[in-house]
Write an enzyme that holds these catalytic residues in place. Structure first.
Site, PDB file in Angstrom:
ATOM      1  N   TYR A   1      -7.262   9.669  -5.909  1.00 55.49           N
ATOM      2  CA  TYR A   1      -6.852  10.831  -6.154  1.00 55.49           C
ATOM      3  C   TYR A   1      -5.264  11.028  -6.022  1.00 55.49           C
ATOM      4  CZ  TYR A   1      -6.202  12.406  -1.316  1.00 55.49           C
ATOM      5  OH  TYR A   1      -5.495  12.508  -0.082  1.00 55.49           O
TER       6      TYR A   1
ATOM      7  N   LYS B   1      -4.385   5.266  -2.710  1.00 58.92           N
ATOM      8  CA  LYS B   1      -4.883   6.587  -2.371  1.00 58.92           C
ATOM      9  C   LYS B   1      -5.870   7.078  -2.825  1.00 58.92           C
ATOM     10  CE  LYS B   1      -2.691  11.440  -2.464  1.00 58.92           C
ATOM     11  NZ  LYS B   1      -2.391  11.435  -1.203  1.00 58.92           N
TER      12      LYS B   1
ATOM     13  N   GLU C   1       0.780   6.787  10.423  1.00 57.06           N
ATOM     14  CA  GLU C   1       1.347   7.928   9.668  1.00 57.06           C
ATOM     15  C   GLU C   1       0.412   9.004  10.030  1.00 57.06           C
ATOM     16  OE1 GLU C   1       0.356   7.032   5.592  1.00 57.06           O
ATOM     17  OE2 GLU C   1      -1.311   5.882   5.934  1.00 57.06           O
TER      18      GLU C   1
ATOM     19  N   LEU D   1       0.409   5.055   3.077  1.00 53.67           N
ATOM     20  CA  LEU D   1       0.482   5.463   1.798  1.00 53.67           C
ATOM     21  C   LEU D   1       2.066   5.519   1.498  1.00 53.67           C
ATOM     22  CD1 LEU D   1      -0.939   6.713  -0.576  1.00 53.67           C
ATOM     23  CD2 LEU D   1      -0.340   9.043   0.293  1.00 53.67           C
TER      24      LEU D   1
END
Length: 286
Positions: free
Chosen positions: A33, A150, A182, A206
């Site tokens: 996505y 992702k 993260e 990411l």
């Protein structure tokens, strides 16, 4: 009022939108996505999100949807149809459905599922949290190893958000082998002196589109950027901290695990970067 959404070539009222119960995004989290921000009715960093989407599809050997080259037009039509001034456009691609559950990928003649929808977020750029900062906790990073893709595998980040909420915080920073990877849905940064520090790109995090833009703007503003791993202990001793994402832009962090960051108040670097990012992104919006 019902939203207009997009499903496999059709614009539909959200209550009429349907996909198969055998779609692999539902059965296997076999999907990817993207989230694109909308400010003043225009799309922020659209091309970066499209490029990352193509990379995610390639990494998973997933076909591009037939409408891939029309994604900008589809985004714009949804923004128009739903009268979005400030908000978000979510896009999801799954491997599709072969008609039954199977661990093996379906044959190449199975078409991917493409879904897009909007969220209306009035005043997205004027979040009160950006003025007061947010609080984070640290949690163990228990996600799979390919965080650079992702995917829709978001259960553990959701659990992290709930852990933070239970602790009276806003978000969680994930830690692996002693180092921060993260946030649950964002990239993490600390500031020490005049240096902005954030983890280097790898399969562990990411490759944030907002991250790339913010670091570019920081360097153009003569700020020092250091891409390396850092610990929570180092973060708690930093002068400032912040996160970046498509939905929060640049968001100051003022507390970690109950410990104030710096003075415990929003510093000067994060607000300046937020200002630059919003100004430059609006200029380049499409």
């Amino acid at each position: 009022m019902s939203r207009t959404v997009y499903v496999n070539g059709e614009y539909l009222p959200e209550e009429d939108a349907k996909i198969s119960i055998f779609d692999r995004s539902f059965l296997m989290a076999d999907g990817v996505y993207e989230v694109t921000s909308v400010l003043d009715g225009k799309l922020i960093d659209f091309e970066g999100h499209k490029v990352r989407l193509e990379r995610s599809l390639n990494e998973l050997d997933m076909q591009k949807p037939e409408a891939f080259d029309d994604l900008l037009e589809i985004h714009r039509e949804l923004v128009r149809a739903n009268e979005i001034t400030d908000g978000l456009v979510y896009l999801q691609v799954s491997r599709g459905s072969a008609g039954d559950r199977d661990f093996a990928y379906p044959s190449e003649d199975v078409k991917p599922t493409l879904v897009l929808f909007t969220q209306n977020k009035p005043g997205l750029a004027d979040s009160p949290a950006a003025k007061k900062g947010i609080k984070v906790i640290s949690i163990e990073d228990q996600r799979w190893g390919r965080r650079d893709i992702k995917t829709v595998q978001l259960l553990y980040p959701s659990m992290g958000k709930m852990m933070a909420k239970a602790a009276g915080a806003d978000d969680a920073w994930m830690v692996e082998d002693g180092f921060v990877t993260e946030g649950t849905s964002n990239n993490a940064y600390i500031v020490k002196g005049n240096t902005i520090i954030t983890r280097q790109l790898s399969n562990d995090i990411l490759h944030g589109i907002t991250r790339a833009a913010v670091l570019r703007f920081a360097k153009e503003a003569q700020m020092t950027v250091e891409e390396r791993s850092f610990t929570m202990e180092e973060a708690k001793e930093a002068d400032e901290a912040f996160i970046t994402s498509a939905s929060t832009f640049v968001m100051p962090v003022v507390e970690m695990d109950g410990v104030p960051v710096g003075t415990g108040e929003v510093g000067s670097v994060a607000p300046r970067l937020r200002e630059i990012y919003l100004d430059e992104s609006r200029k380049a919006a499409v």
